[in-house]
Design a protein around this motif. Structure first.
Motif, PDB file in Angstrom:
ATOM      1  N   GLY A 149       0.801  -1.223   0.000  1.00 18.84           N
ATOM      2  CA  GLY A 149       0.000   0.000   0.000  1.00 18.84           C
ATOM      3  C   GLY A 149       0.835   1.275   0.000  1.00 18.84           C
ATOM      4  N   CYS A 150       0.157   2.438   0.018  1.00 19.36           N
ATOM      5  CA  CYS A 150       0.858   3.725  -0.043  1.00 19.36           C
ATOM      6  C   CYS A 150       0.009   4.832   0.586  1.00 19.36           C
ATOM      7  CB  CYS A 150       1.136   4.084  -1.508  1.00 19.36           C
ATOM      8  SG  CYS A 150       2.056   5.618  -1.675  1.00 19.36           S
ATOM      9  N   ASP A 151       0.686   5.704   1.368  1.00 19.05           N
ATOM     10  CA  ASP A 151      -0.030   6.819   2.021  1.00 19.05           C
ATOM     11  C   ASP A 151      -0.023   8.076   1.166  1.00 19.05           C
ATOM     12  OD1 ASP A 151       1.179   5.900   5.363  1.00 19.05           O
ATOM     13  OD2 ASP A 151      -0.481   5.146   4.119  1.00 19.05           O
ATOM     14  N   HIS A 152       0.774   8.060   0.095  1.00 23.66           N
ATOM     15  CA  HIS A 152       0.821   9.249  -0.760  1.00 23.66           C
ATOM     16  C   HIS A 152      -0.354   9.223  -1.739  1.00 23.66           C
ATOM     17  CE1 HIS A 152       4.691  10.070   0.908  1.00 23.66           C
ATOM     18  NE2 HIS A 152       5.175   8.919   0.504  1.00 23.66           N
ATOM     19  N   ARG A 153      -0.605  10.317  -2.366  1.00 26.25           N
ATOM     20  CA  ARG A 153      -1.694  10.381  -3.353  1.00 26.25           C
ATOM     21  C   ARG A 153      -1.219  11.165  -4.573  1.00 26.25           C
ATOM     22  NH1 ARG A 153      -2.905   7.020  -0.456  1.00 26.25           N
ATOM     23  NH2 ARG A 153      -4.887   6.553   0.619  1.00 26.25           N
ATOM     24  N   CYS A 154      -0.204  10.615  -5.288  1.00 27.69           N
ATOM     25  CA  CYS A 154       0.251  11.290  -6.507  1.00 27.69           C
ATOM     26  C   CYS A 154      -0.944  11.353  -7.460  1.00 27.69           C
ATOM     27  CB  CYS A 154       1.420  10.542  -7.129  1.00 27.69           C
ATOM     28  SG  CYS A 154       2.791  10.351  -5.978  1.00 27.69           S
ATOM     29  N   THR A 155      -1.093  12.455  -8.134  1.00 29.87           N
ATOM     30  CA  THR A 155      -2.356  12.712  -8.853  1.00 29.87           C
ATOM     31  C   THR A 155      -2.600  11.779 -10.034  1.00 29.87           C
ATOM     32  OG1 THR A 155      -1.235  14.377 -10.202  1.00 29.87           O
ATOM     33  CG2 THR A 155      -2.391  15.160  -8.216  1.00 29.87           C
ATOM     34  N   PHE A 156      -1.566  11.126 -10.555  1.00 28.01           N
ATOM     35  CA  PHE A 156      -1.738  10.233 -11.715  1.00 28.01           C
ATOM     36  C   PHE A 156      -1.931   8.773 -11.293  1.00 28.01           C
ATOM     37  CE2 PHE A 156       2.718  10.716 -10.540  1.00 28.01           C
ATOM     38  CZ  PHE A 156       3.112   9.405 -10.360  1.00 28.01           C
ATOM     39  N   CYS A 157      -1.774   8.483  -9.996  1.00 22.89           N
ATOM     40  CA  CYS A 157      -1.587   7.090  -9.580  1.00 22.89           C
ATOM     41  C   CYS A 157      -2.839   6.445  -8.981  1.00 22.89           C
ATOM     42  CB  CYS A 157      -0.460   7.022  -8.552  1.00 22.89           C
ATOM     43  SG  CYS A 157      -0.071   5.331  -8.087  1.00 22.89           S
ATOM     44  N   ILE A 158      -3.157   5.279  -9.456  1.00 28.99           N
ATOM     45  CA  ILE A 158      -4.347   4.536  -9.009  1.00 28.99           C
ATOM     46  C   ILE A 158      -3.988   3.523  -7.916  1.00 28.99           C
ATOM     47  CG2 ILE A 158      -4.171   2.599 -10.642  1.00 28.99           C
ATOM     48  CD1 ILE A 158      -7.421   4.504  -9.819  1.00 28.99           C
ATOM     49  N   ILE A 159      -2.686   3.289  -7.716  1.00 31.96           N
ATOM     50  CA  ILE A 159      -2.256   2.183  -6.844  1.00 31.96           C
ATOM     51  C   ILE A 159      -2.798   2.252  -5.418  1.00 31.96           C
ATOM     52  CG2 ILE A 159      -0.243   0.989  -5.899  1.00 31.96           C
ATOM     53  CD1 ILE A 159       1.256   1.853  -8.485  1.00 31.96           C
ATOM     54  N   PRO A 160      -2.763   3.428  -4.736  1.00 33.55           N
ATOM     55  CA  PRO A 160      -3.260   3.429  -3.351  1.00 33.55           C
ATOM     56  C   PRO A 160      -4.716   2.970  -3.254  1.00 33.55           C
ATOM     57  CG  PRO A 160      -2.059   5.448  -3.829  1.00 33.55           C
ATOM     58  CD  PRO A 160      -2.223   4.732  -5.136  1.00 33.55           C
ATOM     59  N   TYR A 161      -5.517   3.200  -4.317  1.00 32.19           N
ATOM     60  CA  TYR A 161      -6.932   2.818  -4.282  1.00 32.19           C
ATOM     61  C   TYR A 161      -7.086   1.312  -4.480  1.00 32.19           C
ATOM     62  CZ  TYR A 161      -6.792   7.799  -5.098  1.00 32.19           C
ATOM     63  OH  TYR A 161      -6.463   9.132  -5.000  1.00 32.19           O
ATOM     64  N   GLY A 193       7.783  -3.757  -2.605  1.00 30.66           N
ATOM     65  CA  GLY A 193       6.569  -3.245  -1.969  1.00 30.66           C
ATOM     66  C   GLY A 193       5.988  -2.220  -2.916  1.00 30.66           C
ATOM     67  N   VAL A 194       5.113  -1.351  -2.407  1.00 33.07           N
ATOM     68  CA  VAL A 194       4.556  -0.285  -3.246  1.00 33.07           C
ATOM     69  C   VAL A 194       5.369   0.997  -3.039  1.00 33.07           C
ATOM     70  CG1 VAL A 194       2.552   1.186  -3.650  1.00 33.07           C
ATOM     71  CG2 VAL A 194       2.231  -1.249  -3.241  1.00 33.07           C
ATOM     72  N   ASP A 195       5.701   1.326  -1.797  1.00 36.49           N
ATOM     73  CA  ASP A 195       6.449   2.533  -1.445  1.00 36.49           C
ATOM     74  C   ASP A 195       7.449   2.174  -0.346  1.00 36.49           C
ATOM     75  OD1 ASP A 195       5.719   5.613   0.314  1.00 36.49           O
ATOM     76  OD2 ASP A 195       7.230   5.216  -1.235  1.00 36.49           O
ATOM     77  N   LYS A 270       1.823  16.093  -7.610  1.00 37.68           N
ATOM     78  CA  LYS A 270       1.906  16.006  -6.133  1.00 37.68           C
ATOM     79  C   LYS A 270       3.064  15.118  -5.702  1.00 37.68           C
ATOM     80  CE  LYS A 270      -1.549  16.032  -2.870  1.00 37.68           C
ATOM     81  NZ  LYS A 270      -2.755  15.373  -2.315  1.00 37.68           N
ATOM     82  N   ARG A 271       4.211  15.286  -6.403  1.00 37.29           N
ATOM     83  CA  ARG A 271       5.436  14.576  -5.998  1.00 37.29           C
ATOM     84  C   ARG A 271       6.081  15.379  -4.886  1.00 37.29           C
ATOM     85  NH1 ARG A 271       5.848   9.649  -6.708  1.00 37.29           N
ATOM     86  NH2 ARG A 271       8.105   9.694  -6.903  1.00 37.29           N
ATOM     87  N   ARG A 272       6.979  14.744  -4.162  1.00 35.85           N
ATOM     88  CA  ARG A 272       7.517  15.392  -2.954  1.00 35.85           C
ATOM     89  C   ARG A 272       8.949  15.903  -3.142  1.00 35.85           C
ATOM     90  NH1 ARG A 272       4.229  11.844  -3.126  1.00 35.85           N
ATOM     91  NH2 ARG A 272       5.764  10.221  -3.478  1.00 35.85           N
ATOM     92  N   HIS A 273       9.410  15.949  -4.380  1.00 37.32           N
ATOM     93  CA  HIS A 273      10.757  16.488  -4.625  1.00 37.32           C
ATOM     94  C   HIS A 273      10.726  17.458  -5.796  1.00 37.32           C
ATOM     95  CE1 HIS A 273      10.610  13.116  -7.562  1.00 37.32           C
ATOM     96  NE2 HIS A 273      11.323  13.934  -8.302  1.00 37.32           N
TER      97      HIS A 273
HETATM   98  S1  SF4 Z   1       3.256   6.841  -7.535  1.00 35.70           S
HETATM   99 FE1  SF4 Z   1       4.055   5.650  -5.861  1.00 35.70          FE
HETATM  100  S2  SF4 Z   1       4.181   7.099  -4.164  1.00 35.70           S
HETATM  101 FE2  SF4 Z   1       2.776   7.972  -5.645  1.00 35.70          FE
HETATM  102  S3  SF4 Z   1       0.753   7.298  -5.014  1.00 35.70           S
HETATM  103 FE3  SF4 Z   1       1.512   5.836  -6.532  1.00 35.70          FE
HETATM  104  S4  SF4 Z   1       2.422   4.201  -5.334  1.00 35.70           S
HETATM  105 FE4  SF4 Z   1       2.238   5.990  -4.004  1.00 35.70          FE
END
Ligand code: SF4
Length: 429
Positions: A149-161, A193-195, A270-273
């Motif tokens: 899983g992942c706590d981030h919510r990058c705007t393009f990414c479906i993985i956390p859902y 893992g995912v993150d 919504k990347r962190r760098h």
């Molecule tokens: S791109 Fe990576 S860090 Fe960002 S929401 Fe998706 S799994 Fe999480």
């Protein structure tokens, strides 16, 4: 068909989970079952999953077909409505042997008419289920899940859902798993893992990825090679820097989740760098571990990306000295914020992806050229009649003109390169 068949799409985490399901099915002596472990990271990935399901049904008209993985977790109805499908399971349910057994014990015809759908809310899941795998399909490398899983919510990414929030496996269970695989003569472990850079923050006694890597190398002295799967560059902890700088058994290869080289696009993702932080980090990695090779994921054609912004991404690949570039043409995923942004035409996305891939090819060839005459520590993965292939310490594909059994680590010198491969030969005695 009698022995169970598992068709895996997507990431290394899915590969690990397929090994867990394979072991469960073996323990249950399951017969005539096909599991499709799907991926939903792009629209293209989902198209291939559906195409594969239709072909599997044609080739195996009487087998039970169970679909699981991220595509099934996100849109179970899309798969239960397919006449080829007998059951749809979520990402958590797929790892539970009791749940898997429910499909095995029902009549095939019954589940043809009314497929079983067992997909729970993944956001409610708080722990990782631990499973001990005793081996992998091929005998040289194994993926070990450390986080999910992942706590981030990058705007393009479906993985956390599809995979829920971040949750870590305990270090004791991970070390037990790795010891088990090393006893089974696995030569290389890939922590996946995912993150993974958020590893350990949710545990009752929080630890970092760096501490975990150090503990693994200390407590499993017979482990020849440890490798990290994709990491978020901005989240590397100080101990991880130490391990990268000092531990030769941690492979000198990192795959970075960069995604873009333009600050406005990174912000909209919504990347962190920032791009400058990524360049500094890569320069520091090259100083810290001079023999390191870097790979990176990059998205081409993110919504609102102008030609100038794209040129920044191209330059970024060179500024970061990335040798292995993985390119993804942007793919809108329903339910993500970026899917609601103004989209670029598909042709532009494809064109930019091709330009990034061409640059990636040149970067890889430049890296190969710098390896000529240098030692390649090759983990052999496939043996043919008169040659073998494997991966070097830098995760470069290497071809050696001898038939060597998979699982062996051999020291070779790079003599040439061709396409995707370094050609290496035995060191002169
Ligand atoms: S791109 Fe990576 S860090 Fe960002 S929401 Fe998706 S799994 Fe999480």
């Amino acid at each position: 068909m009698s022995t169970p068949k598992i068709v895996t799409f997507g990431c290394r985490l899915n590969s690990y989970e397929s090994e867990v399901m394979r072991k469960h099915l073996q323990d249950m002596q399951a017969k005539d079952v096909i599991i499709v472990n799907s991926c939903a990271v792009t629209g293209e990935a989902e198209r291939q999953v559906k195409q594969s399901i239709r072909k599997l049904r044609r080739d195996h008209p009487t087998s039970k077909i169970l679909v699981t993985g991220c595509a099934a977790q996100l849109n179970p109805g899309d798969y239960s409505r397919m006449s080829e499908v007998n059951a749809v399971f979520g990402n958590r349910e797929k790892l539970d042997p009791l749940q898997l057994a429910t499909v095995l014990n029902v009549d095939t015809v019954a589940v043809r008419e009314k497929p079983i759908v067992n997909v729970q809310d993944i956001m409610q899941v708080r722990e990782t289920a631990h499973h001990l795998i005793s081996g992998v399909d091929q005998r040289s490398r194994a993926f070990v899940q450390i986080q999910q899983g992942c706590d981030h919510r990058c705007t393009f990414c479906i993985i956390p859902y599809a995979r829920g929030n971040s949750r870590s496996t305990s270090p004791q269970q991970i070390i037990q798993q790795i010891q088990h695989l090393v006893d089974a003569h696995i030569a290389e472990i890939v922590l996946t893992g995912v993150d993974i850079t958020s590893y350990g923050q949710d545990l009752s006694q929080p630890i970092t990825l760096g501490k975990l890597a150090a503990d693994i190398l200390n407590q499993v002295p017979k482990l020849p090679r440890l490798r990290l799967s994709s990491i978020d560059p901005i989240e590397m902890d100080p101990l991880l820097w130490d391990v990268i700088g000092s531990e030769q058994r941690l492979m000198p290869h990192l795959h970075l989740s960069l995604q873009a080289g333009d600050d406005m696009i990174l912000k909209r993702m919504k990347r962190r760098h920032s791009s400058a932080q990524a360049v500094q980090l890569c320069q520091r990695l090259h100083q810290h571990r001079p023999d390191i090779a870097l790979g990176a994921d990059l998205i081409a054609g993110f919504p609102t990306e102008t030609e100038e912004m794209f040129q920044n991404s191209l330059r970024h690949v060179q500024d970061c000295h990335i040798s292995f570039v993985h390119v993804f043409p942007y793919s809108p995923r329903a339910g993500t914020p970026a899917a609601k942004m103004p989209q670029l035409p598909v042709e532009i996305r494809r064109e930019r992806a091709n330009l990034l891939r061409q640059l990636g090819d040149r970067q890889r060839q430049n890296f190969f050229a710098k390896q000529l005459g240098k030692i390649q520590k090759v983990l052999i993965e496939k043996q043919e009649e008169d040659y073998s292939v494997g991966h070097s310490q830098h995760f470069a594909s290497v071809r050696v003109p001898q038939a060597i059994e998979p699982g062996h680590i051999v020291q070779m010198v790079a003599t040439a390169f061709q396409g995707d491969y370094i050609i290496a030969d035995r060191l002169a005695e």
